[in-house]
Design an enzyme around this catalytic site. Structure first.
Site, mmCIF file in Angstrom:
data_model
loop_
_atom_site.group_PDB
_atom_site.id
_atom_site.type_symbol
_atom_site.label_atom_id
_atom_site.label_comp_id
_atom_site.label_asym_id
_atom_site.label_seq_id
_atom_site.Cartn_x
_atom_site.Cartn_y
_atom_site.Cartn_z
ATOM 1 N N CYS A 45 -4.067 -2.148 -2.324
ATOM 2 C CA CYS A 45 -3.924 -3.509 -2.886
ATOM 3 C C CYS A 45 -3.027 -4.372 -1.996
ATOM 4 O O CYS A 45 -3.273 -5.575 -1.829
ATOM 5 C CB CYS A 45 -3.324 -3.443 -4.285
HETATM 6 C C1 BEZ Z 1 -4.111 1.387 -3.938
HETATM 7 O O1 BEZ Z 1 -4.062 0.166 -3.976
HETATM 8 O O2 BEZ Z 1 -3.737 1.997 -2.950
HETATM 9 C C2 BEZ Z 1 -4.619 2.155 -5.101
HETATM 10 C C3 BEZ Z 1 -4.398 1.692 -6.390
HETATM 11 C C4 BEZ Z 1 -4.867 2.432 -7.455
HETATM 12 C C5 BEZ Z 1 -5.561 3.614 -7.237
HETATM 13 C C6 BEZ Z 1 -5.797 4.054 -5.939
HETATM 14 C C7 BEZ Z 1 -5.325 3.308 -4.857
#
Ligand code: BEZ
Length: 212
Positions: A45
Site C-alpha cells: 500500500c
Molecule cells: C501490503 O500492503 O503490503 C499488504 C496489505 C495487506 C495484506 C497484504 C499486503
C-alpha cells in the site's frame, strides 16, 4: 448486487485527510480514480500511495482526481502519509478516505470476505464527470496495481468518448484505434475523413489525433 459499469457511483459523506467531503460535490466535473487499499503502514500500500502521488501531474493532465480509501482513521492516514512522503520521495496531496465504520467499503463492495473479513481489497473505480462508473478492477491484497494500466485505460476511455472509437488490445495513446461495428462504412467515411483500413468488415482501423 454489486456496482457495475454504467451505474452511477453512489454518493456519500465522509472524513478524509483533506477534511470532510460529499463525494459528488467533490468530484463535480472531474474524472475520479477511486481506489481502496487494505491498511495503512503496510508495504505494498505504501508503494501504491507513493506512485499515485508521484503521478499527480499525469492525473491532473487528464482531469482526474485520485481518492484513496481504507478503514483506518484520519490520524493513522496522516501519520502514514509522512512515511509515504519520506520513503517514496513524493508528497501525498490527494485525499484518503477514513472509512472506519466501513460505510463506503460496504456501499462499493470493497470488502471481499474470502480475502479478508475486515480489510478492503484493492478495488479501483474509474468514474467519469457525470459520476458514471466506467471501469472496475479488483486486485488481491498481495499484488500492487499497475499504474501504467490505470493511466492507459483512462486515456482509452477519454479517447473513445471524444472520437467515438474503441481501443484494441494493448492500445496506447497515439496507436491506431477501432471503428465500432455499429458505424456503417458510409458513416465511417464521413466521420473519419483521415481514412481507415478495412481488414474484415467488422475490423476497421483508423488513427485519431488529440487535436482532431
Ligand atoms: C501490503 O500492503 O503490503 C499488504 C496489505 C495487506 C495484506 C497484504 C499486503
Amino acid at each position: 448486487m454489486g456496482l457495475r459499469i454504467g451505474d452511477i457511483a453512489p454518493d456519500f459523506e465522509i472524513d478524509t485527510t483533506e477534511g470532510s467531503i460529499n463525494f459528488h460535490d467533490w468530484a463535480k466535473g472531474s474524472w475520479v480514480f477511486f481506489f481502496s487499499h487494505p491498511a495503512d503502514y503496510t508495504p505494498v500500500c505504501t508503494t501504491e500511495m507513493g506512485r499515485t502521488a508521484q503521478l499527480a501531474d499525469e492525473f491532473a493532465k487528464r482531469k482526474v482526481k485520485p481518492l484513496g480509501l481504507s478503514t483506518d482513521t484520519v490520524e493513522a492516514h496522516k501519520g502514514w502519509i509522512n512515511d509515504i512522503n519520506e520513503t517514496q520521495n513524493t508528497q501525498v496531496e490527494f485525499p484518503i478516505v477514513a472509512d472506519k465504520d466501513k460505510k463506503v467499503a460496504k456501499l462499493y463492495e470493497m470488502i471481499h470476505p474470502g480475502e479478508s473479513e475486515t480489510a478492503t481489497v484493492r478495488s479501483v473505480f474509474i468514474i467519469d464527470p457525470n459520476h458514471k462508473i466506467r471501469l472496475t478492477m479488483t486486485y488481491p491484497m498481495s499484488v500492487g496495481r499497475n499504474f501504467a494500466e490505470i493511466l492507459r485505460v483512462i486515456d482509452a476511455l477519454q479517447t473513445g468518448d471524444k472520437h467515438g472509437i474503441a481501443c484494441p488490445a494493448d492500445w496506447e495513446l497515439g496507436g491506431d484505434v477501432i471503428i465500432p461495428p455499429t458505424v456503417s462504412s458510409e458513416d465511417a467515411q464521413k466521420k473519419f475523413p483521415q481514412g481507415f483500413k478495412t481488414v474484415k468488415p467488422y475490423l476497421r482501423y483508423t488513427s485519431v489525433k488529440d487535436e482532431d
